[in-house]
Write a protein that holds these residues in place. Structure first.
Motif, PDB file in Angstrom:
ATOM      1  N   VAL A 252       0.834  -1.197   0.000  1.00 54.95           N
ATOM      2  CA  VAL A 252       0.000   0.000   0.000  1.00 54.95           C
ATOM      3  C   VAL A 252       0.873   1.252   0.000  1.00 54.95           C
TER       4      VAL A 252
ATOM      5  N   LEU B 232      -5.510   2.704   0.638  1.00 53.93           N
ATOM      6  CA  LEU B 232      -5.458   1.975  -0.626  1.00 53.93           C
ATOM      7  C   LEU B 232      -6.472   2.514  -1.623  1.00 53.93           C
ATOM      8  N   VAL B 233      -7.692   2.767  -1.173  1.00 53.49           N
ATOM      9  CA  VAL B 233      -8.721   3.309  -2.076  1.00 53.49           C
ATOM     10  C   VAL B 233      -8.254   4.638  -2.665  1.00 53.49           C
TER      11      VAL B 233
ATOM     12  N   VAL C 267      -5.168   4.146  -5.221  1.00 50.02           N
ATOM     13  CA  VAL C 267      -5.584   3.604  -6.520  1.00 50.02           C
ATOM     14  C   VAL C 267      -6.332   4.668  -7.318  1.00 50.02           C
TER      15      VAL C 267
ATOM     16  N   ALA D 128      -6.067  -4.361  -7.670  1.00 54.24           N
ATOM     17  CA  ALA D 128      -7.010  -3.400  -7.094  1.00 54.24           C
ATOM     18  C   ALA D 128      -7.852  -2.736  -8.172  1.00 54.24           C
ATOM     19  N   ASP D 129      -7.236  -2.445  -9.298  1.00 55.47           N
ATOM     20  CA  ASP D 129      -7.949  -1.779 -10.389  1.00 55.47           C
ATOM     21  C   ASP D 129      -9.092  -2.646 -10.916  1.00 55.47           C
TER      22      ASP D 129
ATOM     23  N   LEU E 232     -11.821  -2.558  -7.408  1.00 57.94           N
ATOM     24  CA  LEU E 232     -12.423  -1.325  -6.910  1.00 57.94           C
ATOM     25  C   LEU E 232     -13.278  -0.660  -7.984  1.00 57.94           C
TER      26      LEU E 232
ATOM     27  N   ASP F  80     -16.119   0.117  -1.652  1.00 60.09           N
ATOM     28  CA  ASP F  80     -14.704   0.133  -2.031  1.00 60.09           C
ATOM     29  C   ASP F  80     -13.808  -0.133  -0.839  1.00 60.09           C
TER      30      ASP F  80
ATOM     31  N   ARG G 129     -13.984  -3.795  -0.030  1.00 59.41           N
ATOM     32  CA  ARG G 129     -13.226  -4.593  -0.998  1.00 59.41           C
ATOM     33  C   ARG G 129     -11.726  -4.407  -0.801  1.00 59.41           C
ATOM     34  N   ALA G 130     -11.323  -3.196  -0.462  1.00 57.39           N
ATOM     35  CA  ALA G 130      -9.905  -2.933  -0.215  1.00 57.39           C
ATOM     36  C   ALA G 130      -9.421  -3.711   1.008  1.00 57.39           C
TER      37      ALA G 130
ATOM     38  N   LEU H 176      -8.619  -7.091  -0.158  1.00 60.39           N
ATOM     39  CA  LEU H 176      -7.434  -7.113  -1.016  1.00 60.39           C
ATOM     40  C   LEU H 176      -6.139  -7.202  -0.224  1.00 60.39           C
TER      41      LEU H 176
END
Length: 480
Positions: free
Chosen positions: A207, A424-425, A428, A450-451, A454, A466, A469-470, A473
């Motif tokens: 990260v 992280l969100v 990205v 991640a791409d 997210l 998001d 989900r992060a 990840l």
């Protein structure tokens, strides 16, 4: 073939505990039963000619009370019943499985004097998926008496199994104290929390590397020469990992800024102590899960029993306090990098990474979410070892509160994961907006992952999904 962990009383690892907690079965080394049988018969013979705590006497302040040898089995049941007074929420199934495994491994060392049938029973419970109901509140770090008493009564058939069930196991006076005399529940929680912190620290390298690219960080701060000048092990590991993820080879090129903010520049100096602290915690736990803590300890080699204080968990409590404090500092840097990512002067991007009409908020809310999680982590990082307890009419006049330290470590892990997910969100999103070229460097794999997960929508919308989900990840990032 299903995954199986060998139990021999001296070689259990923290990873083994995690595997069994997740459902792996166990196989008891045949030599274990011979050791346990020798220990059982030795202490049975010794109580005929010397005083042995908990077998010929009461326990705690009642150690001066002599037991009636004719009612040994009933005293054992009374001991379990009186100590099975835990309260609070039940421990989660994975923590109970970890507890059963650790207690099994401790008994397998052959120094408790407990009947070998208890070893067989614990292995059968794990392999059949049978779990007792164990309450979470009742220990101060000098033995998980309530948790083990609840387990013992379940084995003895006096309490229903929470899941599954195995045939009833006889438990007499010697077995009762020998079985309860352990910190297996605290160790179970500590091992699983330490594993989570270890994974999150690994993920945090990834990260931070993504944020470094998004912020055009200055690579000088990670140069090999810099860290060899102050060679703390964790700091050197952190800098080397960032260099690997960013494909840094040779002397670093000049950065966009002469000096970055601390979130990037001081990352190795802050992450390093956390890596070292969690490594130390794992070593303490490795020793503890393979140690004999039963009081008294039966020594077949010495042909005697020894009264001692191995049940005291100062090592565990202090290591947990140190690890939580170190992780809190790392999480603060994550929140600091998040603040840099929403600052136009740092990114040359719109404030809060907003995309849309004037006044769009972008990821503004992530700072609030991250600092809420960070505040909870800060509370969880407060040391538990500054307090103590005096119990049992003054006989037991010190406590480590390792149990509370383990609980706080689990809370710290949850909060740290949330802070990292917020960073992280934002990282990205910044990389997407800049259409940054990560070329062929290892951290590219993390961005691609991640791409693909997210939400690609950069207009204002709820970021709850998001962030969640992060969080998921980060487990994949730990393996990159």
């Amino acid at each position: 073939m299903a995954e199986q962990v060998l139990v021999d009383g001296n070689a259990l690892t923290c990873e083994d505990v995690a595997r069994v907690a997740a459902g792996a079965s166990v196989l008891v080394d045949p030599a274990v039963m011979d050791r346990a049988d020798a220990s059982f018969h030795l202490v049975t013979e010794l109580i005929g000619r010397r005083e042995v705590y908990g077998r010929t006497t009461g326990v705690g302040a009642l150690r001066i009370e002599q037991l009636d040898p004719e009612s040994s089995t009933e005293h054992g049941r009374r001991l379990l019943r009186s100590h099975a007074g835990g309260i609070g929420d039940p421990l989660a199934p994975e923590k109970v499985r970890a507890m059963l495994l650790i207690r099994l491994n401790q008994l397998a060392a052959g120094r408790s004097g407990a009947h070998p049938r208890l070893i067989t029973a614990l292995a059968d419970a794990l392999n059949s998926g049978s779990l007792p109901l164990v309450r979470s509140v009742g220990s101060v770090g000098t033995g998980d008496l309530t948790a083990l008493a609840e387990t013992g009564l379940t084995l003895a058939g006096e309490r229903p199994w929470a899941t599954g069930g195995i045939p009833t196991v006889p438990i007499d006076t010697g077995d009762a104290l020998a079985f309860m005399s352990s910190n297996a529940a605290t160790l179970a929680q500590a091992v699983l929390a330490a594993r989570e912190l270890h994974h999150l620290l690994r993920a945090s390298h990834v990260v931070a590397a993504l944020s470094f690219v998004a912020l055009d960080g200055n690579p000088e701060a990670y140069a090999t020469a810099v860290h060899l000048a102050r060679p703390h092990p964790g700091q050197i590991r952190c800098a080397a990992e960032i260099r690997r993820l960013l494909g840094m080879v040779g002397l670093p090129k000049p950065g966009r800024r002469l000096q970055d903010t601390y979130g990037l520049r001081a990352f190795p100096q802050v992450q390093g102590p956390a890596l070292d602290a969690v490594d130390y915690l794992h070593e303490v736990l490795r020793v503890e899960i393979n140690s004999s803590t039963e009081n008294p300890m039966v020594s077949v080699e010495a042909q005697d029993v020894f009264h001692h204080a191995h049940f005291h968990t100062a090592y565990i409590a202090i290591a947990l306090d140190q690890a939580r404090a170190a992780v809190h500092h790392v999480a603060e840097l994550s929140a600091a990098r998040l603040s840099d990512l929403v600052e136009p002067e740092q990114t040359d991007l719109p404030a809060f990474l907003a995309s849309g009409p004037p006044g769009s908020s972008g990821v503004m809310i992530l700072e609030y979410v991250a600092h809420d999680a960070l505040a909870r982590l800060r509370q969880a990082a407060l040391p538990v070892t500054l307090g103590t307890a005096v119990v049992s009419r003054g006989l037991e006049d010190h406590a480590s509160f390792a149990t509370q330290a383990a609980r706080q470590a689990a809370t710290a892990g949850i909060a740290y994961r949330q802070v990292l997910a917020c960073e992280l969100v934002a990282a990205v999103r910044a990389l997407r907006m800049r259409q940054a070229e990560l070329v062929d460097i290892p951290v590219r794999a993390a961005f691609d992952l991640a791409d693909g997960v997210l939400d690609p929508d950069l207009t204002d919308h709820s970021l709850t999904g998001d962030v969640q989900r992060a969080e998921s990840l980060l487990d994949d990032f730990a393996e990159l």
